[in-house]
Design an enzyme around this catalytic site. Structure first.
Site, PDB file in Angstrom:
ATOM      1  CE  LYS A 195      -3.800   1.999   2.780  1.00 21.85           C
ATOM      2  NZ  LYS A 195      -4.607   1.768   4.007  1.00 21.85           N
ATOM      3  CB  SER A 203      -7.774   3.580   3.316  1.00 20.79           C
ATOM      4  OG  SER A 203      -6.871   3.010   4.258  1.00 20.79           O
ATOM      5  CB  SER A 227      -8.128   0.667   6.240  1.00 15.94           C
ATOM      6  OG  SER A 227      -8.909   1.831   6.246  1.00 15.94           O
TER       7      SER A 227
END
Length: 540
Positions: free
Chosen positions: A120, A201, A225
């Protein structure tokens, strides 16, 4: 790392015109119009299968990197354009060749030797890759630093293939945000149904794993997330006990809740990743992953958190049958612990306090030659002057965080103490103790709605699951696919007490082996690609 923190975000969802039907993980049918993008061959494999292919010489690392790069080009940058991958490591191929040479010489760094993984894009690596949080202000933020989790992966031989797109600033910029959107990466699309929310996210990490763009990915979570995008994309996502994986060199939201976690196709894959990522632990998270790991285990069924969605309840009831078939002893838990007054406000305030403090420290640690914005206030000002940043939604959370005091505030200290006590001793710990159970289960989340660039995320009021308590407590939480509804996945959550990470993974593995409910993405454009939905939507 947040997915939903404020109840005002959960303002309802338009329901499908026809009665939902529960999916089974069956081969592609005639109702599926798009079939060209489904993974096949080596890249379709799970992490353990890919490790085996490397060890047995079915493929080498250089070839494997090329296969993933081809797939990223074919379905992420073209074709369905998932937009899950934000950047590619320019040295991935040369690193693969170097690791192949080491293997040929008998020098194996670890189980992940030559395995390509995606991070990420709020996690630093020392590769020639910026760490941006999807924001223009950090587009040149090449730090030359490995987060400890990345150093752990690299020490076992993993190749950092690139960075994944995300909800910008880990979805902590605006109360009207849209999951999976960033100014640098655009909107991530759910590979199961392209117009559906990938959640966030860790949106790109979830979509990339489901779509076989890497052998595994890493996400981060503050509140939902890792779990929510894993639920939405039909994969395994593991949020470890906070502190088990170091927070260093990860763009922060909350020092009390932030953690990175693996996002993989299987529980075994997640455990293998944890062995590398948990650099301060010598524990082997794969040891307890045996098929009878649920035999005689008392499992607390959080009936108060299962929601009212009929198709989700159908899947959940089937999951209960699978758990019993695997030997679990189910214990109904019908009453939720009572939350203290102003629990939601205090929880949100904690994040705003910690975000302001943590982000200011992070920005100050970056190179002033590469990053002009050195404080949260400067970042707010930067966004105002850059049109694309505020094109879809505002920066209301940034503004609210900037207005907070320091971590020396008595309000902050009192809120943190109250929220942690409510979610730990009076929450998850109490449920485990009072009902004499070893793990808690509930649905992981909802059937995701459509992507909505006008209204932002539009969630239903009835959000199943208990992940918010696990997040605030800092306790381990894993989601495992339990099937789908109209080709959209839904997961089953396993939540444990502090440092029960290995046990939670073992119980999840036992369920996974019994149920085998992971769905392959179908890359449908919308629900109307399904024959029954199309018929229901057509005029008579």
């Amino acid at each position: 790392m947040k997915h939903t923190l404020i109840s005002s975000l959960a303002i309802g969802i338009a329901l499908t015109a026809c009665q939902p039907v529960v999916d089974k993980p069956t081969p592609q049918t005639s109702e599926t119009k798009v079939i060209d993008f489904k993974a096949s061959g080596l890249v379709a494999g799970t992490l353990p299968e890919i490790i085996d292919a490397l060890e047995t010489g079915k493929v080498n690392s250089e070839r494997l990197v090329n296969l993933y790069l081809e797939r990223i080009e074919n379905i992420d940058k073209s074709g369905p354009q998932l937009q899950a991958v934000l950047s590619i490591n320019p040295d991935a191929l040369s690193q693969g060749r170097a690791l192949d040479k080491k293997r040929a010489q008998g020098e194996i760094l670890g189980p992940l030797h030559g395995v390509p993984v995606l991070l990420k894009d709020n996690i630093e690596s020392k590769d020639r890759l910026a760490t941006t949080a999807g924001a223009v202000a950090l587009k040149d933020n090449i730090t030359g630093r490995d987060s400890p989790l990345v150093a752990g992966l690299r020490a076992q031989g993993a190749i950092i293939l690139g960075k994944t797109n995300l909800s910008q600033w880990a979805n902590f910029r605006s109360e009207g945000a849209m999951s999976g959107w960033s100014a640098l990466g655009g909107q991530v699309h759910n590979p199961h149904m392209l117009d559906r929310n990938p959640c966030g996210s860790s949106s790109g990490s979830g979509a990339a794993t489901a779509a076989s763009l890497a052998a595994a990915t890493v996400g981060t979570e503050t509140n939902g997330s890792v779990i929510c995008p894993s639920n939405a994309n039909g994969i395994v996502g593991f949020k470890p006990t906070v502190g088990l994986v170091s927070q260093q060199f990860i763009i922060p939201i909350s020092e009390s809740q932030d953690t990175a976690g693996p996002m993989t196709k299987t529980v075994m894959g997640a455990a293998l990743m944890m062995n590398a990522m948990a650099t301060s632990s010598s524990k082997d998270f794969t040891l307890g992953l045996v098929k009878n790991s649920l035999k005689g285990v008392r499992v607390g069924v959080l009936n108060f958190a299962k929601g009212e969605s009929k198709p989700i309840l159908t899947l959940f009831n089937q999951a209960l049958e699978d758990l019993e078939a695997a030997g679990a002893v189910l214990v109904d838990i019908n009453k939720a612990p009572q939350a203290p007054q102003d629990f939601g406000k205090m929880s949100y305030d904690i994040l705003k306090y910690e975000f302001k403090d943590g982000l200011n420290k992070y920005l100050a640690s970056t190179s002033p030659e590469l990053v002009d914005t050195r404080t949260l206030q400067q970042l707010i000002d930067f966004n105002v002057s850059h049109k694309k940043e505020l094109a879809l939604f505002d920066q209301s959370i940034f503004l609210a965080a900037q207005a907070m005091g320091t971590l020396e505030s008595e309000e902050y200290k009192a809120a943190l103490k109250t929220v942690q006590r409510a979610t730990r001793e009076e929450g998850i710990d109490a449920l485990l103790l009072e009902h004499n159970v070893e793990v808690l289960i509930a649905p992981s989340g909802l059937i995701v709605p459509r992507i909505d660039p006008i209204n932002g995320d539009v969630w239903p009021n009835d959000w199943p699951g208990y992940g918010g308590y696990a997040a605030r407590a800092g306790y381990p939480h894993v989601t495992v696919p339990m099937g789908g509804v109209h080709k959209l996945p839904v997961g089953l959550s396993f939540i444990g007490g502090k440092n029960a990470d290995a046990e939670v993974l073992a119980y999840a593995y036992g369920y996974e082996q019994q149920s085998q409910k992971r769905l392959e993405p179908q890359y449908l454009k919308s629900a109307e690609d399904l024959a029954d939905v199309k018929e229901a939507m057509a005029p008579k």
